[in-house]
Design a protein around this motif. Structure first.
Motif, PDB file in Angstrom:
ATOM      1  N   SER A 112     -26.839  19.482  23.943  1.00 17.94           N
ATOM      2  CA  SER A 112     -25.491  19.590  24.491  1.00 17.94           C
ATOM      3  C   SER A 112     -25.059  21.044  24.580  1.00 17.94           C
ATOM      4  O   SER A 112     -24.474  21.482  25.573  1.00 17.94           O
ATOM      5  CB  SER A 112     -24.514  18.797  23.623  1.00 17.94           C
ATOM      6  OG  SER A 112     -23.212  18.883  24.138  1.00 17.94           O
TER       7      SER A 112
ATOM      8  N   GLY B  85     -26.913  22.672  27.398  1.00 12.70           N
ATOM      9  CA  GLY B  85     -26.359  22.253  28.681  1.00 12.70           C
ATOM     10  C   GLY B  85     -25.085  22.994  29.013  1.00 12.70           C
ATOM     11  O   GLY B  85     -24.865  23.396  30.160  1.00 12.70           O
ATOM     12  N   TRP B  86     -24.228  23.199  28.009  1.00 13.96           N
ATOM     13  CA  TRP B  86     -22.972  23.907  28.269  1.00 13.96           C
ATOM     14  C   TRP B  86     -23.232  25.377  28.582  1.00 13.96           C
ATOM     15  O   TRP B  86     -22.566  25.970  29.426  1.00 13.96           O
ATOM     16  CB  TRP B  86     -22.037  23.768  27.075  1.00 13.96           C
ATOM     17  CG  TRP B  86     -20.625  24.061  27.455  1.00 13.96           C
ATOM     18  CD1 TRP B  86     -19.896  25.158  27.154  1.00 13.96           C
ATOM     19  CD2 TRP B  86     -19.772  23.238  28.255  1.00 13.96           C
ATOM     20  NE1 TRP B  86     -18.643  25.077  27.708  1.00 13.96           N
ATOM     21  CE2 TRP B  86     -18.539  23.912  28.384  1.00 13.96           C
ATOM     22  CE3 TRP B  86     -19.934  21.993  28.877  1.00 13.96           C
ATOM     23  CZ2 TRP B  86     -17.470  23.390  29.106  1.00 13.96           C
ATOM     24  CZ3 TRP B  86     -18.871  21.473  29.589  1.00 13.96           C
ATOM     25  CH2 TRP B  86     -17.658  22.170  29.699  1.00 13.96           C
TER      26      TRP B  86
ATOM     27  N   VAL C 270     -24.076  25.738  32.182  1.00 16.18           N
ATOM     28  CA  VAL C 270     -22.929  25.701  33.087  1.00 16.18           C
ATOM     29  C   VAL C 270     -22.514  27.115  33.464  1.00 16.18           C
ATOM     30  O   VAL C 270     -22.325  27.448  34.636  1.00 16.18           O
ATOM     31  CB  VAL C 270     -21.745  24.956  32.436  1.00 16.18           C
ATOM     32  CG1 VAL C 270     -20.463  25.204  33.217  1.00 16.18           C
ATOM     33  CG2 VAL C 270     -22.041  23.468  32.360  1.00 16.18           C
TER      34      VAL C 270
ATOM     35  N   LYS D 108     -14.600  21.047  27.412  1.00 13.59           N
ATOM     36  CA  LYS D 108     -15.635  20.096  27.006  1.00 13.59           C
ATOM     37  C   LYS D 108     -15.098  18.693  26.749  1.00 13.59           C
ATOM     38  O   LYS D 108     -15.867  17.732  26.725  1.00 13.59           O
ATOM     39  CB  LYS D 108     -16.318  20.585  25.723  1.00 13.59           C
ATOM     40  CG  LYS D 108     -17.140  21.851  25.889  1.00 13.59           C
ATOM     41  CD  LYS D 108     -17.830  22.194  24.578  1.00 13.59           C
ATOM     42  CE  LYS D 108     -18.657  23.460  24.688  1.00 13.59           C
ATOM     43  NZ  LYS D 108     -19.329  23.781  23.412  1.00 13.59           N
TER      44      LYS D 108
ATOM     45  N   TRP E 207     -16.204  15.231  28.418  1.00 10.99           N
ATOM     46  CA  TRP E 207     -17.319  15.462  29.331  1.00 10.99           C
ATOM     47  C   TRP E 207     -18.642  15.301  28.586  1.00 10.99           C
ATOM     48  O   TRP E 207     -18.759  15.677  27.422  1.00 10.99           O
ATOM     49  CB  TRP E 207     -17.271  16.876  29.905  1.00 10.99           C
ATOM     50  CG  TRP E 207     -16.246  17.112  30.973  1.00 10.99           C
ATOM     51  CD1 TRP E 207     -15.044  17.737  30.832  1.00 10.99           C
ATOM     52  CD2 TRP E 207     -16.350  16.754  32.355  1.00 10.99           C
ATOM     53  NE1 TRP E 207     -14.381  17.789  32.028  1.00 10.99           N
ATOM     54  CE2 TRP E 207     -15.164  17.193  32.992  1.00 10.99           C
ATOM     55  CE3 TRP E 207     -17.322  16.106  33.120  1.00 10.99           C
ATOM     56  CZ2 TRP E 207     -14.926  17.008  34.349  1.00 10.99           C
ATOM     57  CZ3 TRP E 207     -17.086  15.916  34.474  1.00 10.99           C
ATOM     58  CH2 TRP E 207     -15.900  16.363  35.077  1.00 10.99           C
ATOM     59  N   TRP E 208     -19.655  14.775  29.270  1.00 16.40           N
ATOM     60  CA  TRP E 208     -21.006  14.749  28.712  1.00 16.40           C
ATOM     61  C   TRP E 208     -22.027  14.949  29.820  1.00 16.40           C
ATOM     62  O   TRP E 208     -21.842  14.527  30.946  1.00 16.40           O
ATOM     63  CB  TRP E 208     -21.291  13.471  27.935  1.00 16.40           C
ATOM     64  CG  TRP E 208     -20.975  12.167  28.614  1.00 16.40           C
ATOM     65  CD1 TRP E 208     -19.754  11.557  28.683  1.00 16.40           C
ATOM     66  CD2 TRP E 208     -21.892  11.295  29.300  1.00 16.40           C
ATOM     67  NE1 TRP E 208     -19.857  10.367  29.366  1.00 16.40           N
ATOM     68  CE2 TRP E 208     -21.150  10.173  29.747  1.00 16.40           C
ATOM     69  CE3 TRP E 208     -23.260  11.344  29.557  1.00 16.40           C
ATOM     70  CZ2 TRP E 208     -21.735   9.123  30.457  1.00 16.40           C
ATOM     71  CZ3 TRP E 208     -23.846  10.293  30.264  1.00 16.40           C
ATOM     72  CH2 TRP E 208     -23.084   9.200  30.703  1.00 16.40           C
ATOM     73  N   GLN E 209     -23.078  15.648  29.461  1.00 19.72           N
ATOM     74  CA  GLN E 209     -24.135  15.948  30.417  1.00 19.72           C
ATOM     75  C   GLN E 209     -25.008  14.714  30.611  1.00 19.72           C
ATOM     76  O   GLN E 209     -25.424  14.079  29.642  1.00 19.72           O
ATOM     77  CB  GLN E 209     -24.977  17.120  29.915  1.00 19.72           C
ATOM     78  CG  GLN E 209     -25.992  17.629  30.921  1.00 19.72           C
ATOM     79  CD  GLN E 209     -26.820  18.774  30.360  1.00 19.72           C
ATOM     80  OE1 GLN E 209     -26.906  18.945  29.147  1.00 19.72           O
ATOM     81  NE2 GLN E 209     -27.428  19.552  31.240  1.00 19.72           N
TER      82      GLN E 209
ATOM     83  N   ASP F  56     -30.289  17.242  35.720  1.00 15.52           N
ATOM     84  CA  ASP F  56     -30.013  18.449  34.951  1.00 15.52           C
ATOM     85  C   ASP F  56     -28.738  19.153  35.397  1.00 15.52           C
ATOM     86  O   ASP F  56     -28.322  20.137  34.775  1.00 15.52           O
ATOM     87  CB  ASP F  56     -31.202  19.416  35.050  1.00 15.52           C
ATOM     88  CG  ASP F  56     -31.631  19.671  36.488  1.00 15.52           C
ATOM     89  OD1 ASP F  56     -31.280  18.875  37.374  1.00 15.52           O
ATOM     90  OD2 ASP F  56     -32.339  20.669  36.729  1.00 15.52           O
ATOM     91  N   ASN F  57     -28.102  18.656  36.451  1.00  9.37           N
ATOM     92  CA  ASN F  57     -26.906  19.319  36.978  1.00  9.37           C
ATOM     93  C   ASN F  57     -25.629  18.500  36.814  1.00  9.37           C
ATOM     94  O   ASN F  57     -24.533  19.060  36.849  1.00  9.37           O
ATOM     95  CB  ASN F  57     -27.102  19.640  38.466  1.00  9.37           C
ATOM     96  CG  ASN F  57     -26.101  20.659  38.978  1.00  9.37           C
ATOM     97  OD1 ASN F  57     -25.884  21.697  38.355  1.00  9.37           O
ATOM     98  ND2 ASN F  57     -25.483  20.372  40.115  1.00  9.37           N
TER      99      ASN F  57
ATOM    100  N   TRP G 163     -22.623  16.120  35.248  1.00  7.31           N
ATOM    101  CA  TRP G 163     -21.835  15.828  34.052  1.00  7.31           C
ATOM    102  C   TRP G 163     -20.910  14.660  34.360  1.00  7.31           C
ATOM    103  O   TRP G 163     -20.525  14.443  35.514  1.00  7.31           O
ATOM    104  CB  TRP G 163     -21.013  17.049  33.632  1.00  7.31           C
ATOM    105  CG  TRP G 163     -21.836  18.166  33.057  1.00  7.31           C
ATOM    106  CD1 TRP G 163     -22.744  18.946  33.721  1.00  7.31           C
ATOM    107  CD2 TRP G 163     -21.827  18.623  31.703  1.00  7.31           C
ATOM    108  NE1 TRP G 163     -23.301  19.861  32.864  1.00  7.31           N
ATOM    109  CE2 TRP G 163     -22.755  19.693  31.621  1.00  7.31           C
ATOM    110  CE3 TRP G 163     -21.119  18.245  30.563  1.00  7.31           C
ATOM    111  CZ2 TRP G 163     -22.993  20.380  30.437  1.00  7.31           C
ATOM    112  CZ3 TRP G 163     -21.351  18.932  29.376  1.00  7.31           C
ATOM    113  CH2 TRP G 163     -22.283  19.983  29.318  1.00  7.31           C
TER     114      TRP G 163
ATOM    115  N   ALA H 144     -22.895  21.403  37.041  1.00  9.69           N
ATOM    116  CA  ALA H 144     -23.072  22.690  36.375  1.00  9.69           C
ATOM    117  C   ALA H 144     -23.210  23.802  37.407  1.00  9.69           C
ATOM    118  O   ALA H 144     -22.551  24.835  37.325  1.00  9.69           O
ATOM    119  CB  ALA H 144     -24.300  22.644  35.469  1.00  9.69           C
TER     120      ALA H 144
END
Length: 253
Positions: free
Chosen positions: A7, A10-11, A14, A55, A58-60, A119-120, A122, A137
């Motif tokens: 996580s 991932g952030w 972004v 955040k 939100w989750w990836q 991978d992009n 969210w 992202a």
């Protein structure tokens, strides 16, 4: 890699994507058009540029499919519907719309696409635990040579419409395949039903979005059919006519 580490990574991506892409102005312009399609529900088709979001809630997609989010959504749907198959379809429909329904709307209206890859993307949850928004992202848009924005920062120009459709289909399948596996591991969801729902999402966007926008219905329908063809070519059986529990379907044919 732990969920927490993934996580955090991932952030960080972004902000890395945002800095590299030169900003999200063009994405914002396109999403303003999408928000105007349904003023009562402006988030129905638009996405957020994640560099502009906090955040909270939100989750990836690449992380959240395996960290308990799908189980939570399924349990919530099962409480409402009390039919396991219908609950699985409800969860699948929400995630499918986030992946392909939204980008299809932009594709049929403007011949543009953000990256719908796993991978992009969210996902944003509302206070009741349902999906009410999606984000990206990287805000980079794929556009065609005749697009007025071609060559500007925040765009990648693809050579033709077919290339745009093929790219979009392949990026969608990276997300959709993972979504199907995540749900099917936890709930009774047939693969044929899942891909039929994907076909419905594309048909829904290509049929109704041009009407909402006052745009050419024939152009939207043509792009929708071409995207279905590209999905089939990518190995996704979206033209299946299998019955979907609790739903009347458009035919992807």
């Amino acid at each position: 890699m732990s969920v927490a580490t993934a996580s955090y990574t991932g952030w960080a991506d972004v902000h890395r994507f945002s800095n590299r892409s030169g900003g999200a102005a063009l994405l914002a312009d396109s999403c303003a058009t999408l928000r105007a399609l349904n003023p009562d529900y402006p988030r129905m088709y638009a996405v957020a540029a994640m560099a502009n979001e906090g955040k909270r809630r939100w989750w990836q997609l690449a992380v959240g499919l395996e960290d308990g989010r799908v189980e939570q959504m399924y349990r919530r749907s099962l409480e409402d519907l009390d039919v396991p198959e219908a609950a699985a379809v409800q969860v699948a429909t929400a995630l499918i719309h986030a992946v392909v329904g939204r980008v299809s709307a932009l594709l049929v209206l403007e011949a543009r696409a953000w990256d719908p890859g796993i991978d992009n993307l969210w996902i944003h949850m509302d206070s009741d635990g349902g999906i009410d928004w999606a984000g990206v992202a990287s805000p980079i848009l794929r556009v065609l040579p005749e697009d007025s924005a071609a060559g500007e920062p925040g765009t990648v120009t693809l050579p033709c419409e077919q290339a745009l459709l093929v790219w979009t289909a392949h990026r969608c399948t990276t997300s959709l395949g993972a979504v199907f596996r995540a749900i099917a591991d936890r709930a009774p969801l047939d693969a044929r039903v899942f891909w039929a729902l994907v076909g419905d999402a594309i048909l829904g966007a290509s049929t109704y979005v041009p009407i909402l926008a006052g745009a050419s219905a024939s152009a939207g329908a043509r792009r929708g059919q071409l995207l279905l063809d590209a999905m089939v070519a990518a190995g996704a059986p979206v033209r299946s006519r299998v019955g979907v529990p609790g739903r009347a379907r458009l035919r992807a044919s």
